[in-house]
Design an enzyme around this catalytic site. Structure first.
Site, mmCIF file in Angstrom:
data_model
loop_
_atom_site.group_PDB
_atom_site.id
_atom_site.type_symbol
_atom_site.label_atom_id
_atom_site.label_comp_id
_atom_site.label_asym_id
_atom_site.label_seq_id
_atom_site.Cartn_x
_atom_site.Cartn_y
_atom_site.Cartn_z
ATOM 1 N N THR A 93 40.709 42.149 54.239
ATOM 2 C CA THR A 93 40.610 42.131 52.597
ATOM 3 C C THR A 93 41.218 41.086 51.970
ATOM 4 O OG1 THR A 93 42.464 42.392 50.606
ATOM 5 C CG2 THR A 93 43.594 43.067 52.988
ATOM 6 N N ASP A 94 40.277 40.742 50.983
ATOM 7 C CA ASP A 94 41.283 39.363 50.392
ATOM 8 C C ASP A 94 42.152 39.025 50.004
ATOM 9 O OD1 ASP A 94 41.423 41.344 48.532
ATOM 10 O OD2 ASP A 94 40.015 40.434 46.374
ATOM 11 N N GLU A 95 43.034 40.047 49.662
ATOM 12 C CA GLU A 95 44.614 40.512 49.991
ATOM 13 C C GLU A 95 45.221 39.774 50.391
ATOM 14 O OE1 GLU A 95 46.606 43.306 48.531
ATOM 15 O OE2 GLU A 95 45.284 44.021 47.261
ATOM 16 N N TYR A 117 51.315 45.690 52.885
ATOM 17 C CA TYR A 117 49.641 46.032 52.576
ATOM 18 C C TYR A 117 49.397 44.708 53.046
ATOM 19 C CZ TYR A 117 44.762 46.298 52.091
ATOM 20 O OH TYR A 117 43.506 46.073 51.932
ATOM 21 N N LYS A 121 48.221 43.921 57.192
ATOM 22 C CA LYS A 121 46.459 43.778 57.447
ATOM 23 C C LYS A 121 46.138 42.231 57.809
ATOM 24 C CE LYS A 121 43.207 45.534 56.460
ATOM 25 N NZ LYS A 121 42.516 46.075 57.504
HETATM 26 O O1 DAU Z 1 41.427 42.900 47.220
HETATM 27 C C1 DAU Z 1 40.954 44.189 48.007
HETATM 28 C C2 DAU Z 1 41.991 45.471 47.883
HETATM 29 O O2 DAU Z 1 41.417 46.273 46.551
HETATM 30 C C3 DAU Z 1 42.033 45.874 48.900
HETATM 31 O O3 DAU Z 1 42.423 45.377 50.498
HETATM 32 C C4 DAU Z 1 43.034 47.243 49.155
HETATM 33 O O4 DAU Z 1 43.241 48.608 49.919
HETATM 34 C C5 DAU Z 1 42.780 47.596 47.317
HETATM 35 O O5 DAU Z 1 43.517 49.291 47.705
HETATM 36 C C6 DAU Z 1 42.168 47.227 46.689
HETATM 37 O O6 DAU Z 1 44.233 46.918 46.077
HETATM 38 P P1 DAU Z 1 44.573 46.743 44.384
HETATM 39 O O7 DAU Z 1 45.814 46.520 44.342
HETATM 40 O O8 DAU Z 1 43.874 45.296 43.935
HETATM 41 O O9 DAU Z 1 44.276 48.141 44.121
HETATM 42 P P2 DAU Z 1 44.225 49.088 43.072
HETATM 43 O O10 DAU Z 1 42.947 49.820 42.937
HETATM 44 O O11 DAU Z 1 45.562 49.699 43.555
HETATM 45 O O12 DAU Z 1 44.381 48.024 42.290
HETATM 46 C C7 DAU Z 1 43.801 47.267 41.331
HETATM 47 C C8 DAU Z 1 44.924 46.186 40.288
HETATM 48 O O13 DAU Z 1 44.802 47.903 38.827
HETATM 49 C C9 DAU Z 1 45.674 46.044 40.240
HETATM 50 O O14 DAU Z 1 46.016 44.610 39.729
HETATM 51 C C10 DAU Z 1 46.864 46.734 39.649
HETATM 52 C C11 DAU Z 1 46.143 47.800 38.743
HETATM 53 N N1 DAU Z 1 46.625 49.048 38.391
HETATM 54 C C12 DAU Z 1 46.045 49.718 39.985
HETATM 55 C C13 DAU Z 1 47.005 50.874 39.596
HETATM 56 C C14 DAU Z 1 46.885 51.774 40.835
HETATM 57 C C15 DAU Z 1 47.055 49.201 37.299
HETATM 58 O O15 DAU Z 1 47.245 48.885 36.002
HETATM 59 N N2 DAU Z 1 47.534 50.765 37.074
HETATM 60 C C16 DAU Z 1 47.478 51.505 38.152
HETATM 61 O O16 DAU Z 1 47.621 52.493 38.185
#
Ligand code: DAU
Length: 303
Positions: A93-95, A117, A121
């Site tokens: 991941t880019d993270e 997380y 990774k």
């Molecule tokens: O960048 C790659 C990564 O993208 C992967 O390595 C991870 O496995 C994957 O889960 C994803 O991580 P993020 O934390 O960026 O994805 P997430 O969908 O959880 O959140 C995307 C953005 O939205 C993040 O800035 C947090 C925000 N968010 C997320 C959730 C679940 C909200 O504002 N509200 C929410 O309920």
């Protein structure tokens, strides 16, 4: 091979169930026995997508992340060494690079993970590098931006927001929704992996990115607009702990191998919304926690 945790779903593989090139093995990558049993089925390449992936879950309970992401990768790498597997690709991941205010991460950027997380990774990626350097094994690592598309677990922002809206609920946006994410449609990610399988070099690292950078608020507004709903559906909530501000990845190296994204952010989101509109049973069971029951009924299996 899949452990079928809360995130695994055989229903998503129904389409290829009878394909002669497909065989499903239920197993844990952190178990050498399970891995060896899978390899006995006749394996020449390992593409390791298996991981605990959800940042919020890692903040609450990092344990499974360390076990699966780090120890699981170690177990696979040991198997690559023992069985002389011809190719191993670590899907990362880019993270691992942390957050970037300006510019974008290259393959050489230093690791600076900010969540349990991304730290797990990063640990796994270091093991890949070490196994290549020490044992000269055919290993490659990819760092992708945020993947979205069909069949994604509704814990991730995009499917969570779409399904909440379909249920008549609000969408929980962290902070002010100003964090930036770069998005890739799942099909384009698959094509990138295919390119790397065919043209990648052992020991190399490849970034996978599109340049489709959006604030979370922009993504939310687009979904609302497509679903003909208003901004009153947004509920601004307390920010995620240690929330990374911006991810952006430079994918010139991969593009040099001939890959480029084929699906725009807008088109990908439209296809994703449509899929969730048409596949309510799939996500409703997951969201209601009934999935195990659904799964047992479908496959007649008991735990
Ligand atoms: O960048 C790659 C990564 O993208 C992967 O390595 C991870 O496995 C994957 O889960 C994803 O991580 P993020 O934390 O960026 O994805 P997430 O969908 O959880 O959140 C995307 C953005 O939205 C993040 O800035 C947090 C925000 N968010 C997320 C959730 C679940 C909200 O504002 N509200 C929410 O309920």
């Amino acid at each position: 091979m899949d452990k079928l945790t809360y995130a695994g779903n055989l229903e998503s593989l129904k389409e290829i169930e009878n394909d002669p090139n497909y065989k499903f093995v239920k197993g844990d990558i952190a178990s050498a026995k399970d891995v060896e049993r899978a390899i006995d089925e006749g394996v020449d390449k390992i593409i390791n997508y298996a991981a605990e992936t959800h940042v919020d879950r890692s903040i609450i309970s990092p344990d499974a992340f360390i076990k699966t992401d780090i120890f699981g990768t170690y177990t696979l790498l040991e198997a690559v060494k023992k069985y002389r597997v011809a190719q191993y690709i670590q899907i990362s991941t880019d993270e691992v690079f942390g957050s970037v205010k300006n510019g974008s991460f290259t393959e050489e950027s230093p690791f600076a993970p900010n969540s349990p997380y991304s730290a797990s990774k990063a640990g796994a990626d270091h093991l890949c590098r070490a196994y290549f350097k020490t044992y000269n094994l055919p290993i490659m690592v990819t760092h992708s931006c945020n993947v979205f598309g069909l069949n994604a677990h509704p814990e991730k922002m995009i499917p969570l927001f779409i399904t909440n809206l379909l249920e008549g609920k609000k969408v929980p946006l962290y902070g002010q929704g100003q964090q930036v994410r770069e998005w890739i449609f799942a099909q384009d990610h698959c094509a990138a992996i295919e390119t790397i399988i065919e043209k990648g070099q052992s020991g190399e690292v490849y970034n996978i990115g599109t340049g489709f950078e959006k604030t979370n608020l922009e993504t939310t507004k687009f979904i609302l607009q497509e679903m003909r709903l208003g901004e009153d559906k947004i509920e601004y909530i307390k920010d995620r702990l240690g929330h990374d501000w911006r991810y952006a990845i430079n994918s010139q190296k991969l593009r040099g191998l001939g890959w480029q994204p084929g699906v725009s952010w807008e088109e990908g989101l439209r296809r994703t919304i449509k899929w969730y509109q048409e596949n309510e049973t799939w996500w409703k069971c997951i969201k209601s926690g009934d999935y195990l029951e659904y799964y047992r009924n479908q496959y007649g299996k008991k735990n």
